[in-house]
Design a protein around this motif. Structure first.
Motif, PDB file in Angstrom:
ATOM      1  N   PHE A  20       1.571   6.808  -6.536  1.00  0.00           N
ATOM      2  CA  PHE A  20       0.625   7.540  -7.325  1.00  0.00           C
ATOM      3  C   PHE A  20       1.480   9.472  -7.089  1.00  0.00           C
ATOM      4  CE2 PHE A  20      -2.851  10.273  -6.326  1.00  0.00           C
ATOM      5  CZ  PHE A  20      -3.856  10.192  -7.015  1.00  0.00           C
ATOM      6  N   LEU A  21       1.918   9.611  -5.441  1.00  0.00           N
ATOM      7  CA  LEU A  21       2.427  10.656  -5.082  1.00  0.00           C
ATOM      8  C   LEU A  21       3.625  11.288  -6.466  1.00  0.00           C
ATOM      9  CD1 LEU A  21       2.757  11.271  -1.342  1.00  0.00           C
ATOM     10  CD2 LEU A  21       0.101  11.995  -2.989  1.00  0.00           C
ATOM     11  N   GLY A  22       4.301   9.903  -6.799  1.00  0.00           N
ATOM     12  CA  GLY A  22       5.244  10.450  -7.823  1.00  0.00           C
ATOM     13  C   GLY A  22       4.357  10.844  -9.211  1.00  0.00           C
ATOM     14  N   MET A  23       3.631  10.057  -9.760  1.00  0.00           N
ATOM     15  CA  MET A  23       2.927  10.374 -10.918  1.00  0.00           C
ATOM     16  C   MET A  23       1.898  12.008 -10.968  1.00  0.00           C
ATOM     17  SD  MET A  23       2.027   6.855 -11.907  1.00  0.00           S
ATOM     18  CE  MET A  23       0.415   6.573 -11.382  1.00  0.00           C
ATOM     19  N   SER A  24       2.308  12.606  -9.556  1.00  0.00           N
ATOM     20  CA  SER A  24       1.154  13.637  -9.977  1.00  0.00           C
ATOM     21  C   SER A  24       1.389  15.092 -11.032  1.00  0.00           C
ATOM     22  CB  SER A  24       2.190  14.177  -8.274  1.00  0.00           C
ATOM     23  OG  SER A  24       0.911  13.921  -7.519  1.00  0.00           O
ATOM     24  N   GLU A  40       4.195  15.946  -0.370  1.00  0.00           N
ATOM     25  CA  GLU A  40       5.210  14.393  -0.551  1.00  0.00           C
ATOM     26  C   GLU A  40       6.275  14.276   0.353  1.00  0.00           C
ATOM     27  OE1 GLU A  40       7.156  11.005  -3.401  1.00  0.00           O
ATOM     28  OE2 GLU A  40       6.698  12.806  -4.341  1.00  0.00           O
ATOM     29  N   ALA A  41       7.783  15.187   0.397  1.00  0.00           N
ATOM     30  CA  ALA A  41       8.535  14.817   1.295  1.00  0.00           C
ATOM     31  C   ALA A  41       8.904  15.614   2.861  1.00  0.00           C
ATOM     32  CB  ALA A  41       9.536  16.417   0.626  1.00  0.00           C
ATOM     33  N   ALA A  86       0.706  -0.862   0.054  1.00  0.00           N
ATOM     34  CA  ALA A  86       0.244  -0.209  -0.578  1.00  0.00           C
ATOM     35  C   ALA A  86       0.681   1.114  -0.012  1.00  0.00           C
ATOM     36  CB  ALA A  86      -1.042   0.004   1.099  1.00  0.00           C
ATOM     37  N   VAL A  87       1.915   1.273   0.698  1.00  0.00           N
ATOM     38  CA  VAL A  87       2.854   2.636   0.942  1.00  0.00           C
ATOM     39  C   VAL A  87       2.660   3.224  -0.467  1.00  0.00           C
ATOM     40  CG1 VAL A  87       4.983   3.213   1.694  1.00  0.00           C
ATOM     41  CG2 VAL A  87       3.245   2.447   3.384  1.00  0.00           C
ATOM     42  N   GLY A  88       4.314   1.444  -1.335  1.00  0.00           N
ATOM     43  CA  GLY A  88       4.621   1.555  -2.034  1.00  0.00           C
ATOM     44  C   GLY A  88       3.367   2.357  -3.790  1.00  0.00           C
ATOM     45  N   GLU A  89       1.959   1.703  -3.153  1.00  0.00           N
ATOM     46  CA  GLU A  89       1.179   2.105  -4.454  1.00  0.00           C
ATOM     47  C   GLU A  89       1.427   4.046  -4.103  1.00  0.00           C
ATOM     48  OE1 GLU A  89      -0.113   1.121  -7.077  1.00  0.00           O
ATOM     49  OE2 GLU A  89       1.483  -0.581  -6.749  1.00  0.00           O
TER      50      GLU A  89
END
Length: 87
Positions: free
Chosen positions: A55-59, A72-73, A48-51
């Protein structure tokens, strides 16, 4: 002591040994079940953390430098081990 009495004693001892063995196997099974359950909870949490991180990386940008995943940071994903252990 005749043969019948000796056989009675041996069968009683065998029954006690088998009962003790069954109790030991039950205890090992319960402990193993809890370990498997905890491992499954940890694996599900990690997935779940990876997903969420993916997701946050694809914002996508909203306005200029603002991103959906701008926090995210500073965001740290954690879980409460006590609550997970109670489930």
């Amino acid at each position: 002591m005749n043969y019948a009495e000796f056989l009675d004693i041996m069968l009683t001892a065998l029954g006690v040994i088998l009962t003790a063995l069954a109790i030991i196997i039950a205890i090992v099974g319960i402990v193993g079940y809890k370990e498997i359950k905890n491992a499954a909870v940890d694996a599900a949490f990690d997935a779940a953390v990876g997903e969420v991180n993916k997701f946050l990386g694809m914002s996508q940008p909203i306005e200029g430098d603002l991103f959906i995943g701008a926090q995210e940071a500073t965001m740290e994903v954690t879980r409460n081990d006590d609550d997970a252990a109670k489930r």
